[in-house]
Scaffold this motif. Structure first.
Motif, PDB file in Angstrom:
ATOM      1  N   LYS A   9      11.213  -8.867  13.453  1.00  0.00           N
ATOM      2  CA  LYS A   9      10.440  -9.260  11.956  1.00  0.00           C
ATOM      3  C   LYS A   9       9.292  -8.986  11.972  1.00  0.00           C
ATOM      4  N   ALA A  12       6.896  -6.601  12.713  1.00  0.00           N
ATOM      5  CA  ALA A  12       6.909  -5.550  11.777  1.00  0.00           C
ATOM      6  C   ALA A  12       5.764  -5.843  11.029  1.00  0.00           C
ATOM      7  N   GLU A  17      -0.957  -1.046   8.829  1.00  0.00           N
ATOM      8  CA  GLU A  17      -0.634  -1.125   7.536  1.00  0.00           C
ATOM      9  C   GLU A  17      -0.040   1.045   7.267  1.00  0.00           C
ATOM     10  N   GLN A  19       1.934   2.173  10.295  1.00  0.00           N
ATOM     11  CA  GLN A  19       2.767   2.499  10.617  1.00  0.00           C
ATOM     12  C   GLN A  19       3.684   0.987   9.866  1.00  0.00           C
ATOM     13  N   LYS A  20       3.394   0.067   9.156  1.00  0.00           N
ATOM     14  CA  LYS A  20       4.302   0.028   8.273  1.00  0.00           C
ATOM     15  C   LYS A  20       5.224   0.979   7.521  1.00  0.00           C
ATOM     16  N   LYS A  21       4.418   1.960   7.058  1.00  0.00           N
ATOM     17  CA  LYS A  21       4.475   2.432   6.190  1.00  0.00           C
ATOM     18  C   LYS A  21       5.399   3.853   7.081  1.00  0.00           C
ATOM     19  N   LEU A  23       7.429   2.804   9.366  1.00  0.00           N
ATOM     20  CA  LEU A  23       8.658   2.328  10.204  1.00  0.00           C
ATOM     21  C   LEU A  23       9.864   2.313   8.401  1.00  0.00           C
ATOM     22  N   ALA A  24       8.713   1.689   7.479  1.00  0.00           N
ATOM     23  CA  ALA A  24       9.748   2.122   6.673  1.00  0.00           C
ATOM     24  C   ALA A  24      10.253   3.655   5.944  1.00  0.00           C
ATOM     25  N   LEU A  25       9.689   4.218   6.334  1.00  0.00           N
ATOM     26  CA  LEU A  25       9.927   5.677   5.921  1.00  0.00           C
ATOM     27  C   LEU A  25      11.376   6.230   7.225  1.00  0.00           C
ATOM     28  N   GLN A  27      13.117   3.844   8.261  1.00  0.00           N
ATOM     29  CA  GLN A  27      14.165   3.016   7.998  1.00  0.00           C
ATOM     30  C   GLN A  27      14.722   3.492   6.339  1.00  0.00           C
ATOM     31  N   GLY A  28      14.355   3.832   6.135  1.00  0.00           N
ATOM     32  CA  GLY A  28      15.536   4.645   4.678  1.00  0.00           C
ATOM     33  C   GLY A  28      15.368   5.604   4.954  1.00  0.00           C
ATOM     34  N   GLN A  29      15.386   7.082   5.908  1.00  0.00           N
ATOM     35  CA  GLN A  29      16.140   8.524   6.275  1.00  0.00           C
ATOM     36  C   GLN A  29      16.516   8.129   7.678  1.00  0.00           C
TER      37      GLN A  29
END
Length: 266
Positions: A9, A12, A17, A19-21, A23-25, A27-29
């Motif tokens: 965490k 991350a 910025e 790479q954060k997005k 990673l979030a994408l 994680q969601g898909q």
């Protein structure tokens, strides 16, 4: 484990910025392709590859051909994502495996997108008798009217049209096939065969136990991949069909077992 989660965490949180997005994408898909991310962030595929390399080097994601996914050991990727991963490699490997199956043979085929690729490559054969717990395989192979397709009983898994359960195992044990064609979710560094679903593993074990030869199709991304449930050992396989990007450790491991190795080259 708690310290590892805290460390990840913190890593991350310190990412650039974009790479954060990314990673979030993911994680969601569960999975995202380089092409889709390139369009999403309006940057070149080379830029996305560099971002992915950094995220994978930090153990935040796991790299696959054409994209990246979460490296979970308890949950497999969605079926449509698994279809997209290493699709070209799967076709090459499947074609090679199919060339080792003679006409007029009896075969088991289990659940998986890799085994579905083999089913397509077998359509040019004659006189095959196929027992499967994979409805996708049954539908593919039904295109050849010379085949006899036997579908197991059991509980239908909506997410990928696989069939599992006690009834599936009992059904499989009625047969003794010439070949078993199996896919696998992961192969550990010690040669353990791994998968995500306990019920699916029990069915695949029954398939292996009731076949004279066991052919496993596994592209290079399966080697070193973690999954929760142990199916068995690589030494229980007759022949492994893979592609030419295998790490030296796993190539040596396969050679040490004495099993046959077939490499589908580019």
């Amino acid at each position: 484990m708690e310290n590892d989660d805290k460390r990840l965490k913190e890593i991350a949180a310190s990412l650039p910025e974009r790479q954060k997005k990314i990673l979030a994408l993911v994680q969601g898909q569960g999975y995202a392709s380089i092409e889709a991310l390139s369009i999403e962030f309006d940057v070149t595929p080379q830029t996305i590859r560099r971002d992915m390399k950094n995220l994978c080097d930090l153990d935040l994601l796991k790299r696959y051909h054409g994209g990246a996914a979460l490296g979970s050991s308890v949950q497999n990727l969605p079926y449509t994502d698994r279809q997209a991963i290493c699709s070209e490699e799967k076709v090459r490997i499947a074609r090679m495996l199919a060339s080792h199956i003679p006409d007029n043979a009896s075969i088991f085929i289990n659940i998986g997108t890799s085994t579905e690729a083999v089913a397509k490559e077998l359509l040019g054969h004659t006189g095959l008798r196929v027992i499967t717990n994979n409805l996708h395989v049954a539908m593919i192979m039904s295109e050849n009217t010379d085949f006899e397709i036997i579908i197991t009983g059991g509980i239908l898994r909506n997410r990928d049209l696989g069939i599992t359960g006690e009834a599936t195992i009992d059904f499989i044990r009625q047969f003794r096939a010439d070949y078993a064609i199996i896919g696998i979710s992961g192969i550990d560094h010690d040669g353990s065969l791994l998968d995500f679903d306990f019920h699916e593993v029990r069915v695949t074990k029954a398939i292996m136990e009731n076949a004279r030869k066991v052919f496993m199709i596994a592209d290079h991304t399966k080697f070193g991949r973690s999954a929760l449930v142990k199916l068995g050992e690589i030494s229980e396989i007759t022949s492994v069909f893979t592609n030419d990007e295998l790490q030296p450790h796993f190539m040596n491991l396969l050679k040490e077992t004495g099993i046959q190795i077939f490499i589908a080259k580019q």
